[in-house]
Design a protein around this motif. Structure first.
Motif, short mmCIF file in Angstrom:
data_model
loop_
_atom_site.label_atom_id
_atom_site.label_comp_id
_atom_site.label_asym_id
_atom_site.label_seq_id
_atom_site.Cartn_x
_atom_site.Cartn_y
_atom_site.Cartn_z
N GLU A 1 7.37 -1.48 -11.09
CA GLU A 1 6.96 -1.36 -12.49
C GLU A 1 5.59 -1.99 -12.72
O GLU A 1 4.76 -1.44 -13.46
CB GLU A 1 8.00 -2.01 -13.40
CG GLU A 1 9.28 -1.20 -13.50
CD GLU A 1 9.02 0.22 -13.95
OE1 GLU A 1 8.28 0.44 -14.92
OE2 GLU A 1 9.55 1.14 -13.30
N ARG A 2 5.32 -3.12 -12.09
CA ARG A 2 4.01 -3.78 -12.26
C ARG A 2 2.90 -2.90 -11.70
O ARG A 2 1.86 -2.71 -12.33
CB ARG A 2 4.01 -5.15 -11.57
CG ARG A 2 2.69 -5.89 -11.72
CD ARG A 2 2.77 -7.34 -11.30
NE ARG A 2 2.69 -7.53 -9.87
CZ ARG A 2 2.30 -8.68 -9.29
NH1 ARG A 2 1.96 -9.73 -10.05
NH2 ARG A 2 2.26 -8.80 -7.98
N THR A 3 3.14 -2.35 -10.51
CA THR A 3 2.14 -1.49 -9.88
C THR A 3 1.92 -0.23 -10.71
O THR A 3 0.78 0.19 -10.96
CB THR A 3 2.61 -1.11 -8.46
OG1 THR A 3 2.77 -2.31 -7.69
CG2 THR A 3 1.60 -0.20 -7.77
N ARG A 4 3.01 0.38 -11.15
CA ARG A 4 2.91 1.61 -11.94
C ARG A 4 2.16 1.35 -13.24
O ARG A 4 1.34 2.18 -13.67
CB ARG A 4 4.30 2.16 -12.22
CG ARG A 4 4.33 3.47 -12.97
CD ARG A 4 5.75 3.98 -13.08
NE ARG A 4 6.32 4.25 -11.77
CZ ARG A 4 7.63 4.38 -11.53
NH1 ARG A 4 8.49 4.24 -12.53
NH2 ARG A 4 8.07 4.64 -10.32
N ALA A 5 2.40 0.21 -13.87
CA ALA A 5 1.74 -0.10 -15.14
C ALA A 5 0.24 -0.24 -14.96
O ALA A 5 -0.55 0.25 -15.78
CB ALA A 5 2.32 -1.39 -15.73
N PRO B 1 0.80 -1.22 0.00
CA PRO B 1 0.00 0.00 0.00
C PRO B 1 0.84 1.27 0.00
O PRO B 1 0.46 2.27 -0.63
CB PRO B 1 -0.84 -0.12 1.28
CG PRO B 1 -0.95 -1.59 1.50
CD PRO B 1 0.38 -2.15 1.08
N ALA B 2 1.98 1.26 0.70
CA ALA B 2 2.85 2.43 0.71
C ALA B 2 3.48 2.65 -0.66
O ALA B 2 3.63 3.78 -1.13
CB ALA B 2 3.93 2.28 1.78
N LEU B 3 3.85 1.55 -1.31
CA LEU B 3 4.41 1.66 -2.65
C LEU B 3 3.38 2.27 -3.61
O LEU B 3 3.69 3.20 -4.37
CB LEU B 3 4.84 0.29 -3.14
CG LEU B 3 5.58 0.17 -4.47
CD1 LEU B 3 6.43 -1.10 -4.48
CD2 LEU B 3 4.62 0.14 -5.65
N ALA B 4 2.15 1.76 -3.57
CA ALA B 4 1.11 2.26 -4.46
C ALA B 4 0.75 3.71 -4.13
O ALA B 4 0.51 4.52 -5.04
CB ALA B 4 -0.13 1.38 -4.36
N ALA B 5 0.73 4.05 -2.85
CA ALA B 5 0.42 5.42 -2.45
C ALA B 5 1.45 6.41 -2.98
O ALA B 5 1.11 7.52 -3.40
CB ALA B 5 0.32 5.52 -0.93
N ALA B 6 2.72 6.01 -2.97
CA ALA B 6 3.77 6.87 -3.51
C ALA B 6 3.53 7.14 -4.99
O ALA B 6 3.69 8.26 -5.47
CB ALA B 6 5.14 6.24 -3.29
N GLU B 7 3.13 6.10 -5.72
CA GLU B 7 2.83 6.27 -7.14
C GLU B 7 1.64 7.20 -7.34
O GLU B 7 1.66 8.10 -8.18
CB GLU B 7 2.56 4.91 -7.79
CG GLU B 7 3.75 3.98 -7.81
CD GLU B 7 4.90 4.53 -8.66
OE1 GLU B 7 4.63 5.14 -9.71
OE2 GLU B 7 6.06 4.35 -8.26
#
Length: 317
Positions: free
Chosen positions: A289-293, A77-83
């Motif tokens: 990269e997967r999350t960002r895509a 969730p923190a990774l996705a929130a940063a994006e």
């Protein structure tokens, strides 16, 4: 796509630098004649339980209480929130140490749904992604990411996916049972009670292998090449010296291999998915990269955002 966005869920991303909720647990793998010490901190309230379990397993493994190098426990969730917030990623703001554990996600439908199995649901989502209303946690959070990966895996137009995010699994369940959604995704522990009561049916789990004592196929078994978990990992500070990093990685490996950690994971319903050091850093790069895509496909992040810098703009590990 219907937009009901709750960006506040990601505010814990800042905690990796600030270090909230400190509970000190040192590690015992330092150089000759001395012991390295670590303070293990949840990177936000969401990670309190796993942080406490990890600290407890560290103590059981023989690491004494004290102060020292900060190790922050945070996750997807923190990774996705940063994006979502166009912030620096965990690769840029911290030193990756070790992946620890993950929560399995489950795809569910109402008990009386016309979708008898995942194949029925997948066929409808592929043919009519904009007419298959989906529900789960906040927009951009792991539940939303999972549906994006499922849509991509099926070959559906991810841009047309009709998803509504809710701040809690209870509200997502209300939407599902009231007919506002055809299917929902969420953490398996949050839905297990309703599955057991017969209010909803589970179509698939997100893990690579089936969950013990839960007779539900995986997405991989269902023909979708998706292996997904709401993972948690340990990170050091951005400017972590190599000696401290090596000691912290050894501590993480000791703890995740311990009976105490495996028992804690079983009790909490987590899957233990240890991966450490350079292997974890490489995996994390691919996860960014997967999350960002997926977020880019949803139109939630700028399609022109630069790709991961792979060590040229962060700690360099």
């Amino acid at each position: 796509m219907r937009r009901r966005r709750f960006v506040a869920w990601g505010l814990g991303v800042a905690a990796i630098a600030a270090g909230c909720g400190t509970g000190h647990v040192p590690g015992g793998g330092g150089g000759a004649g001395r012991r390295a010490e670590f303070s293990i901190n949840p990177g936000g309230r969401r990670w309190d339980r796993v942080g406490q379990a990890f600290a407890g397993a560290a103590r059981t493994s023989g690491y004494e209480t004290g102060t020292g190098t900060r190790v922050t426990v945070t996750g997807l969730p923190a990774l996705a929130a940063a994006e979502l917030n166009n912030a620096e990623t965990l690769l840029d703001t911290s030193t990756p140490l070790s992946r620890l554990a993950g929560d399995v996600e489950v795809v569910v439908v109402p008990a009386n749904s016309r979708f008898k199995d995942f194949a029925d649901f997948g066929a409808h989502l592929l043919a009519w992604p904009g007419q298959t209303p989906l529900a789960g946690g906040p927009e951009g959070a792991p539940d939303h990411l999972l549906f994006g990966l499922i849509a991509k895996g099926l070959g559906a137009d991810t841009r047309q996916v009709d998803y509504t995010g809710y701040p809690s699994s209870q509200e997502a369940m209300i939407a599902l049972l009231s007919g506002k959604a055809a299917a929902a995704a969420g953490l398996l522990p949050d839905w297990r009670g309703s599955i057991g009561q017969g209010r909803v049916r589970a179509l698939a789990v997100s893990s690579a292998v089936r969950v013990p004592d839960f007779d539900v196929p995986t997405l991989l078994e269902s023909g979708v090449r998706v292996d997904f978990a709401d993972w948690t990992a340990a990170f050091g500070p951005d400017d972590m010296p190599e000696e401290s990093r090596a000691s912290a990685i050894r501590m993480c490996e000791d703890v995740t291999a311990s009976p105490g950690w495996r028992a804690a994971c079983r009790a909490a319903g987590w899957i233990s998915i240890p991966l450490s050091g350079d292997d974890f850093a490489r995996w994390l790069g691919s996860e960014v990269e997967r999350t960002r895509a997926v977020l880019r496909d949803f139109g939630l992040v700028d399609a022109t955002k630069a790709t991961t810098c792979w060590g040229s703009c962060g700690n360099g590990h």
